[in-house]
Design an enzyme around this catalytic site. Structure first.
Site, PDB file in Angstrom:
ATOM      1  N   SER A   9       0.846  -1.198   0.000  1.00 12.68           N
ATOM      2  CA  SER A   9       0.000   0.000   0.000  1.00 12.68           C
ATOM      3  C   SER A   9       0.872   1.235   0.000  1.00 12.68           C
ATOM      4  O   SER A   9       1.638   1.468   0.946  1.00 12.68           O
ATOM      5  CB  SER A   9      -0.892   0.004   1.243  1.00 12.68           C
ATOM      6  OG  SER A   9      -1.472   1.279   1.375  1.00 12.68           O
ATOM      7  N   HIS A  34      -1.351  -1.248  -4.193  1.00 18.20           N
ATOM      8  CA  HIS A  34      -2.605  -0.872  -3.513  1.00 18.20           C
ATOM      9  C   HIS A  34      -2.623   0.646  -3.305  1.00 18.20           C
ATOM     10  O   HIS A  34      -1.693   1.219  -2.730  1.00 18.20           O
ATOM     11  CB  HIS A  34      -2.695  -1.609  -2.180  1.00 18.20           C
ATOM     12  CG  HIS A  34      -3.989  -1.430  -1.465  1.00 18.20           C
ATOM     13  ND1 HIS A  34      -5.122  -2.148  -1.761  1.00 18.20           N
ATOM     14  CD2 HIS A  34      -4.341  -0.606  -0.450  1.00 18.20           C
ATOM     15  CE1 HIS A  34      -6.107  -1.790  -0.960  1.00 18.20           C
ATOM     16  NE2 HIS A  34      -5.663  -0.839  -0.151  1.00 18.20           N
ATOM     17  N   ASP A  36      -4.807   3.796  -1.801  1.00 15.07           N
ATOM     18  CA  ASP A  36      -5.879   4.172  -0.879  1.00 15.07           C
ATOM     19  C   ASP A  36      -6.373   5.580  -1.176  1.00 15.07           C
ATOM     20  O   ASP A  36      -5.642   6.550  -0.998  1.00 15.07           O
ATOM     21  CB  ASP A  36      -5.371   4.102   0.566  1.00 15.07           C
ATOM     22  CG  ASP A  36      -5.168   2.671   1.019  1.00 15.07           C
ATOM     23  OD1 ASP A  36      -6.134   1.896   0.945  1.00 15.07           O
ATOM     24  OD2 ASP A  36      -4.034   2.332   1.417  1.00 15.07           O
ATOM     25  N   MET A  38      -8.948   8.459  -0.142  1.00 19.30           N
ATOM     26  CA  MET A  38      -9.779   8.881   1.000  1.00 19.30           C
ATOM     27  C   MET A  38     -10.237  10.319   0.791  1.00 19.30           C
ATOM     28  O   MET A  38      -9.465  11.156   0.311  1.00 19.30           O
ATOM     29  CB  MET A  38      -8.963   8.802   2.296  1.00 19.30           C
ATOM     30  CG  MET A  38      -8.328   7.440   2.533  1.00 19.30           C
ATOM     31  SD  MET A  38      -7.565   7.348   4.145  1.00 19.30           S
ATOM     32  CE  MET A  38      -6.639   5.812   3.997  1.00 19.30           C
ATOM     33  N   HIS A  67      -8.493   1.285  -3.880  1.00 20.97           N
ATOM     34  CA  HIS A  67      -9.434   1.101  -2.757  1.00 20.97           C
ATOM     35  C   HIS A  67     -10.076   2.458  -2.476  1.00 20.97           C
ATOM     36  O   HIS A  67      -9.434   3.353  -1.934  1.00 20.97           O
ATOM     37  CB  HIS A  67      -8.618   0.583  -1.559  1.00 20.97           C
ATOM     38  CG  HIS A  67      -9.382   0.453  -0.284  1.00 20.97           C
ATOM     39  ND1 HIS A  67      -8.751   0.222   0.928  1.00 20.97           N
ATOM     40  CD2 HIS A  67     -10.713   0.505  -0.006  1.00 20.97           C
ATOM     41  CE1 HIS A  67      -9.655   0.143   1.886  1.00 20.97           C
ATOM     42  NE2 HIS A  67     -10.846   0.319   1.357  1.00 20.97           N
ATOM     43  N   MET A  69     -12.237   4.918  -0.544  1.00 25.73           N
ATOM     44  CA  MET A  69     -12.881   5.208   0.736  1.00 25.73           C
ATOM     45  C   MET A  69     -13.508   6.593   0.614  1.00 25.73           C
ATOM     46  O   MET A  69     -13.041   7.568   1.208  1.00 25.73           O
ATOM     47  CB  MET A  69     -11.848   5.145   1.870  1.00 25.73           C
ATOM     48  CG  MET A  69     -11.424   3.732   2.206  1.00 25.73           C
ATOM     49  SD  MET A  69      -9.858   3.636   3.086  1.00 25.73           S
ATOM     50  CE  MET A  69      -8.737   3.580   1.690  1.00 25.73           C
ATOM     51  N   MET A 143     -11.607  -5.643   5.610  1.00 27.02           N
ATOM     52  CA  MET A 143     -10.826  -4.637   6.348  1.00 27.02           C
ATOM     53  C   MET A 143     -10.528  -5.164   7.748  1.00 27.02           C
ATOM     54  O   MET A 143     -11.441  -5.435   8.527  1.00 27.02           O
ATOM     55  CB  MET A 143     -11.609  -3.317   6.445  1.00 27.02           C
ATOM     56  CG  MET A 143     -11.727  -2.544   5.147  1.00 27.02           C
ATOM     57  SD  MET A 143     -10.156  -2.192   4.338  1.00 27.02           S
ATOM     58  CE  MET A 143      -9.308  -1.196   5.580  1.00 27.02           C
ATOM     59  N   ASP A 181      -6.797  -6.213   4.473  1.00 28.86           N
ATOM     60  CA  ASP A 181      -6.117  -4.906   4.479  1.00 28.86           C
ATOM     61  C   ASP A 181      -6.141  -4.311   5.883  1.00 28.86           C
ATOM     62  O   ASP A 181      -7.210  -4.070   6.441  1.00 28.86           O
ATOM     63  CB  ASP A 181      -6.880  -3.987   3.501  1.00 28.86           C
ATOM     64  CG  ASP A 181      -6.268  -2.604   3.356  1.00 28.86           C
ATOM     65  OD1 ASP A 181      -5.173  -2.364   3.893  1.00 28.86           O
ATOM     66  OD2 ASP A 181      -6.910  -1.772   2.674  1.00 28.86           O
TER      67      ASP A 181
END
Ligand code: DX5
Ligand code: ZN
Length: 225
Positions: A9, A34, A36, A38, A67, A69, A143, A181
């Site tokens: 990540s 990966h 992330d 957000m 991913h 979020m 998660m 994760d």
């Protein structure tokens, strides 16, 4: 046994040299990158968006495992596909349009390579919530920390979800890979493999110590035993 895959990540990478960090984990034997995303709303943290995915895409020889979020991901799905996402994973809590979103990802005509739809859930969300969508996804992300930050402690109670997913997959509910994760390190990785995970996401456990592919390779190897 299926091949065991590691998805470093980049949340824990040095963002001032992101391209180099991606090259290092690629040379180190990572399998997916990966990413992330957000929005400061679905989770109490802000990270990155489409422009960064777009700019790392040509650097990354590995698939980008994005991913999301973010609240109402339907607003940005097309743009994340266009930016080069190879996997696009959505939180079941983040949208009331989950089926539409997953079909949109599966049937996209925006780029010539596929984008694999994925679904995920917070630690406090019942696994039953994702059951209606399993036939629509290629990836289920469990998660093992509350989404939002790297470096948190692994929640072993979430491994029960992995075992349930393995069972559901055996019963023919879908053909998805199982990814986990949060808080994955040399101590917790064996628990994840034993429960039946196919892919382990790891941020702080991979991007720790000196910034060389040799060091990252040692970090990755510790997760694979
Ligand atoms: C947390 C993110 C994770 C994070 C994991 O919300 O989804 O991908 O980077 O970090 P570690 O491996 O340090 O727990
Ligand atoms: Zn993540």
């Amino acid at each position: 046994m299926n091949k065991r895959l590691i998805a470093p990540s980049i949340l824990s990478a040095d963002f001032s040299e992101l391209g180099l960090e991606i090259e290092r984990v690629t040379a180190a034997g990572g399998h997916l990158i990966h990413v992330d995303v957000m929005d400061g709303n679905f989770v109490p943290n802000l990270t990155l968006g489409m422009p960064i995915v777009k700019s790392i895409k040509p650097k990354a020889k590995l698939p980008l495992d994005v991913h999301l979020m973010i609240e109402k991901p339907e607003r940005y799905i097309e743009e994340f596909i266009k930016a080069g996402s190879d996997y696009l994973t959505l939180h079941v809590e983040s949208t009331t349009e989950m089926e539409v979103c997953l079909l949109k990802i599966r049937n996209q005509k925006i780029k010539s390579t596929p984008t694999h739809p994925g679904i995920t859930l917070r630690p406090g969300t019942d696994i039953e919530k994702i059951k209606p969508y399993l036939h629509l996804v290629d990836l289920v992300l469990v998660m093992s920390v509350e989404p939002g930050f790297g470096g948190q402690s692994f929640r072993s109670d979430q491994l029960e979800k992995v075992r349930t997913l393995v069972q559901w997959r055996n019963e023919g509910l879908g053909k998805f890979q199982i990814e986990i994760d949060g808080g994955v390190n040399a101590e917790t990785a064996p628990l994840c493999w034993d429960a039946g995970c196919d892919i382990l996401v790891a941020g702080s456990a991979v991007f720790s110590g000196v910034k060389t592919s040799e060091n990252y390779s040692l970090n990755i190897k510790k997760l694979l035993v």
